[in-house]
Design a protein around this motif. Structure first.
Motif, PDB file in Angstrom:
ATOM      1  N   VAL A 129      57.155  30.319  44.410  1.00 12.61           N
ATOM      2  CA  VAL A 129      56.083  31.203  43.942  1.00 12.61           C
ATOM      3  C   VAL A 129      55.658  32.048  45.133  1.00 12.61           C
ATOM      4  O   VAL A 129      55.277  31.510  46.175  1.00 12.61           O
ATOM      5  CB  VAL A 129      54.868  30.409  43.408  1.00 12.61           C
ATOM      6  CG1 VAL A 129      53.760  31.373  42.983  1.00 12.61           C
ATOM      7  CG2 VAL A 129      55.270  29.507  42.252  1.00 12.61           C
ATOM      8  N   VAL A 130      55.737  33.363  44.985  1.00 16.20           N
ATOM      9  CA  VAL A 130      55.332  34.269  46.055  1.00 16.20           C
ATOM     10  C   VAL A 130      54.131  35.075  45.569  1.00 16.20           C
ATOM     11  O   VAL A 130      54.200  35.750  44.539  1.00 16.20           O
ATOM     12  CB  VAL A 130      56.477  35.223  46.457  1.00 16.20           C
ATOM     13  CG1 VAL A 130      56.009  36.167  47.565  1.00 16.20           C
ATOM     14  CG2 VAL A 130      57.697  34.432  46.915  1.00 16.20           C
ATOM     15  N   THR A 131      53.044  34.981  46.308  1.00 14.17           N
ATOM     16  CA  THR A 131      51.809  35.673  45.945  1.00 14.17           C
ATOM     17  C   THR A 131      51.538  36.786  46.945  1.00 14.17           C
ATOM     18  O   THR A 131      51.477  36.550  48.153  1.00 14.17           O
ATOM     19  CB  THR A 131      50.618  34.697  45.932  1.00 14.17           C
ATOM     20  OG1 THR A 131      50.879  33.642  45.003  1.00 14.17           O
ATOM     21  CG2 THR A 131      49.337  35.415  45.528  1.00 14.17           C
ATOM     22  N   THR A 132      51.370  37.999  46.422  1.00 13.64           N
ATOM     23  CA  THR A 132      51.079  39.164  47.251  1.00 13.64           C
ATOM     24  C   THR A 132      49.740  39.759  46.839  1.00 13.64           C
ATOM     25  O   THR A 132      49.443  39.863  45.640  1.00 13.64           O
ATOM     26  CB  THR A 132      52.181  40.232  47.093  1.00 13.64           C
ATOM     27  OG1 THR A 132      53.450  39.637  47.362  1.00 13.64           O
ATOM     28  CG2 THR A 132      51.953  41.391  48.055  1.00 13.64           C
ATOM     29  N   LEU A 133      48.936  40.134  47.808  1.00 14.72           N
ATOM     30  CA  LEU A 133      47.628  40.721  47.542  1.00 14.72           C
ATOM     31  C   LEU A 133      47.709  42.231  47.725  1.00 14.72           C
ATOM     32  O   LEU A 133      48.157  42.718  48.761  1.00 14.72           O
ATOM     33  CB  LEU A 133      46.580  40.121  48.481  1.00 14.72           C
ATOM     34  CG  LEU A 133      46.484  38.585  48.448  1.00 14.72           C
ATOM     35  CD1 LEU A 133      45.469  38.096  49.474  1.00 14.72           C
ATOM     36  CD2 LEU A 133      46.124  38.091  47.053  1.00 14.72           C
ATOM     37  N   GLU A 134      47.277  42.961  46.712  1.00 10.48           N
ATOM     38  CA  GLU A 134      47.348  44.424  46.734  1.00 10.48           C
ATOM     39  C   GLU A 134      45.945  45.009  46.587  1.00 10.48           C
ATOM     40  O   GLU A 134      45.343  44.944  45.523  1.00 10.48           O
ATOM     41  CB  GLU A 134      48.245  44.920  45.594  1.00 10.48           C
ATOM     42  CG  GLU A 134      48.462  46.423  45.567  1.00 10.48           C
ATOM     43  CD  GLU A 134      49.414  46.833  44.458  1.00 10.48           C
ATOM     44  OE1 GLU A 134      49.002  47.666  43.610  1.00 10.48           O
ATOM     45  OE2 GLU A 134      50.552  46.326  44.440  1.00 10.48           O
ATOM     46  N   ASN A 135      45.417  45.539  47.689  1.00  5.14           N
ATOM     47  CA  ASN A 135      44.059  46.101  47.702  1.00  5.14           C
ATOM     48  C   ASN A 135      43.043  45.109  47.150  1.00  5.14           C
ATOM     49  O   ASN A 135      42.070  45.492  46.503  1.00  5.14           O
ATOM     50  CB  ASN A 135      43.996  47.405  46.894  1.00  5.14           C
ATOM     51  CG  ASN A 135      44.879  48.486  47.475  1.00  5.14           C
ATOM     52  OD1 ASN A 135      44.967  48.640  48.694  1.00  5.14           O
ATOM     53  ND2 ASN A 135      45.548  49.227  46.613  1.00  5.14           N
ATOM     54  N   TYR A 136      43.275  43.825  47.440  1.00 10.87           N
ATOM     55  CA  TYR A 136      42.408  42.787  46.904  1.00 10.87           C
ATOM     56  C   TYR A 136      41.190  42.596  47.799  1.00 10.87           C
ATOM     57  O   TYR A 136      41.289  42.581  49.026  1.00 10.87           O
ATOM     58  CB  TYR A 136      43.169  41.459  46.800  1.00 10.87           C
ATOM     59  CG  TYR A 136      42.312  40.310  46.336  1.00 10.87           C
ATOM     60  CD1 TYR A 136      41.858  40.244  45.023  1.00 10.87           C
ATOM     61  CD2 TYR A 136      41.941  39.291  47.219  1.00 10.87           C
ATOM     62  CE1 TYR A 136      41.063  39.193  44.597  1.00 10.87           C
ATOM     63  CE2 TYR A 136      41.156  38.228  46.798  1.00 10.87           C
ATOM     64  CZ  TYR A 136      40.719  38.184  45.485  1.00 10.87           C
ATOM     65  OH  TYR A 136      39.924  37.148  45.061  1.00 10.87           O
ATOM     66  N   SER A 137      40.031  42.432  47.166  1.00 13.35           N
ATOM     67  CA  SER A 137      38.801  42.160  47.914  1.00 13.35           C
ATOM     68  C   SER A 137      37.867  41.323  47.064  1.00 13.35           C
ATOM     69  O   SER A 137      37.980  41.275  45.835  1.00 13.35           O
ATOM     70  CB  SER A 137      38.101  43.465  48.318  1.00 13.35           C
ATOM     71  OG  SER A 137      37.596  44.145  47.174  1.00 13.35           O
ATOM     72  N   ILE A 138      36.945  40.668  47.733  1.00 13.09           N
ATOM     73  CA  ILE A 138      35.896  39.938  47.041  1.00 13.09           C
ATOM     74  C   ILE A 138      34.589  40.249  47.765  1.00 13.09           C
ATOM     75  O   ILE A 138      34.484  40.093  48.986  1.00 13.09           O
ATOM     76  CB  ILE A 138      36.183  38.427  46.994  1.00 13.09           C
ATOM     77  CG1 ILE A 138      35.097  37.692  46.223  1.00 13.09           C
ATOM     78  CG2 ILE A 138      36.397  37.826  48.365  1.00 13.09           C
ATOM     79  CD1 ILE A 138      35.492  36.302  45.777  1.00 13.09           C
ATOM     80  N   ASN A 139      33.649  40.781  47.004  1.00 13.82           N
ATOM     81  CA  ASN A 139      32.383  41.231  47.578  1.00 13.82           C
ATOM     82  C   ASN A 139      32.604  42.179  48.763  1.00 13.82           C
ATOM     83  O   ASN A 139      31.954  42.070  49.802  1.00 13.82           O
ATOM     84  CB  ASN A 139      31.517  40.040  47.993  1.00 13.82           C
ATOM     85  CG  ASN A 139      31.139  39.176  46.805  1.00 13.82           C
ATOM     86  OD1 ASN A 139      31.142  39.628  45.663  1.00 13.82           O
ATOM     87  ND2 ASN A 139      30.828  37.921  47.059  1.00 13.82           N
ATOM     88  N   ASP A 140      33.577  43.079  48.572  1.00 13.32           N
ATOM     89  CA  ASP A 140      33.933  44.112  49.558  1.00 13.32           C
ATOM     90  C   ASP A 140      34.509  43.540  50.852  1.00 13.32           C
ATOM     91  O   ASP A 140      34.549  44.224  51.874  1.00 13.32           O
ATOM     92  CB  ASP A 140      32.725  45.005  49.870  1.00 13.32           C
ATOM     93  CG  ASP A 140      32.312  45.835  48.657  1.00 13.32           C
ATOM     94  OD1 ASP A 140      33.213  46.268  47.921  1.00 13.32           O
ATOM     95  OD2 ASP A 140      31.102  46.026  48.450  1.00 13.32           O
ATOM     96  N   ILE A 141      34.951  42.304  50.827  1.00  9.01           N
ATOM     97  CA  ILE A 141      35.669  41.708  51.946  1.00  9.01           C
ATOM     98  C   ILE A 141      37.149  41.725  51.585  1.00  9.01           C
ATOM     99  O   ILE A 141      37.571  41.079  50.611  1.00  9.01           O
ATOM    100  CB  ILE A 141      35.188  40.276  52.223  1.00  9.01           C
ATOM    101  CG1 ILE A 141      33.706  40.280  52.575  1.00  9.01           C
ATOM    102  CG2 ILE A 141      36.002  39.645  53.354  1.00  9.01           C
ATOM    103  CD1 ILE A 141      33.086  38.901  52.636  1.00  9.01           C
ATOM    104  N   ALA A 142      37.942  42.498  52.317  1.00  8.86           N
ATOM    105  CA  ALA A 142      39.345  42.700  51.989  1.00  8.86           C
ATOM    106  C   ALA A 142      40.202  41.524  52.461  1.00  8.86           C
ATOM    107  O   ALA A 142      40.047  41.050  53.593  1.00  8.86           O
ATOM    108  CB  ALA A 142      39.852  43.991  52.606  1.00  8.86           C
ATOM    109  N   ILE A 143      41.109  41.082  51.606  1.00  5.90           N
ATOM    110  CA  ILE A 143      41.989  39.956  51.904  1.00  5.90           C
ATOM    111  C   ILE A 143      43.433  40.438  51.805  1.00  5.90           C
ATOM    112  O   ILE A 143      43.824  41.038  50.800  1.00  5.90           O
ATOM    113  CB  ILE A 143      41.778  38.789  50.909  1.00  5.90           C
ATOM    114  CG1 ILE A 143      40.286  38.543  50.643  1.00  5.90           C
ATOM    115  CG2 ILE A 143      42.471  37.543  51.416  1.00  5.90           C
ATOM    116  CD1 ILE A 143      39.499  38.131  51.835  1.00  5.90           C
TER     117      ILE A 143
END
Length: 280
Positions: A129-143
């Motif tokens: 399983v390969v997980t990629t984050l694309e412009n992902y953020s939570i409460n404006d904190i970018a991951i």
């Protein structure tokens, strides 16, 4: 302050750390922050991993013909954010929180995409399983980062065992400060007849740079154990047992999570000074 599952554990720890003697000086600030930063970054990716597992389970149910909603039963997902393309053997799941974002009941705003590519049933040896984050953020904190999970179990009879790597891990705050993370770990999922008795056993190492630009390396000295029964909510998930050591410059920070009790306490030791920490 907004509640973020796992993520603001650092803030909780800073507020609740204490010693028996109130006049005893706190252990060195930079090193304490390094230890907490390590926990914080772990928490970010644990949150993502948990959402990935929920999505995989939901997809498996749908493709297996079980009676199940297409959306996982989880308050972090707004309706319609999950789509998948593929079959039981391989495919892609996309969790798209959108540009405007998805607000959960705890008022955490998630934006961007979590893209999950799977090859093989996750409990079969050799599956990935390969997980990629694309412009992902939570409460404006970018991951950022790519998380790869490979099932390295010797058979389906054994407890599922996964080799997990994180590459290009980076967390960026709204003030543009950031921390980086690379990790290489093994996680054993000790499954029981009663799912509430499940436990995850984690070994391995990680390295990176803190928000203050301090380079560090972390090694798990004694297997970290997470028990499902000890997580009454998604806030501040921490191990109930195990020891890890963080090296920064020429000093060491040791975090001891105890001997298995669900007491939400652990001990931080720096150069002979100790702080007992309790998470509310």
């Amino acid at each position: 302050m907004k509640k973020l599952g796992y993520f603001f554990l650092i803030a909780i720890l800073v507020l609740t750390a204490c010693t028996d003697d109130v006049n005893e000086p706190s252990i060195e600030g930079d090193l304490t922050e390094t230890a907490l930063n390590d926990t914080e970054i772990d928490a970010v990716y644990e949150d993502v991993d948990d959402m990935v597992n929920m999505s995989l389970e939901s997809t498996e149910n749908v493709l297996g013909g079980k009676i199940a909603d297409e959306e996982p039963i989880d308050d972090r997902f707004c309706q319609g954010v999950i789509s998948f393309d593929g079959d039981k053997t391989s495919g892609t799941i996309t969790i798209d929180f959108g540009e405007e974002g998805c607000l959960d009941p705890n008022k955490n705003l998630r934006k961007g995409k979590i893209i999950i590519s799977y090859n093989g049933a996750r409990f079969l040896p050799g599956s990935t399983v390969v997980t990629t984050l694309e412009n992902y953020s939570i409460n404006d904190i970018a991951i950022e980062g790519t998380r790869t999970l490979e099932n390295i179990s010797s058979s389906t009879i054994d407890y599922p065992t996964f080799h997990i790597t994180l590459e290009g891990g980076k967390v960026t705050w709204p003030d543009e400060t950031f921390a980086t993370r690379e990790a290489d770990r093994v996680r054993v999922w000790r499954r029981e007849n009663n799912p509430r008795l499940d436990a995850h056993l984690v070994t391995g190492e990680a390295s990176g740079m803190t928000r203050r630009g301090v380079a560090y390396e972390m090694e798990i000295l004694d297997t970290l154990i997470y028990r499902k029964a000890c997580v009454p909510s998604r806030r501040a998930r921490i191990p109930v047992q195990g020891v890890k050591q963080i090296e920064t410059r020429d000093k060491l920070v040791t975090i001891n999570y105890g001997e298995g009790e669900c007491n939400r306490k652990f001990e931080v030791v720096v150069e002979g000074k100790t702080e007992d920490v309790t998470v509310d």
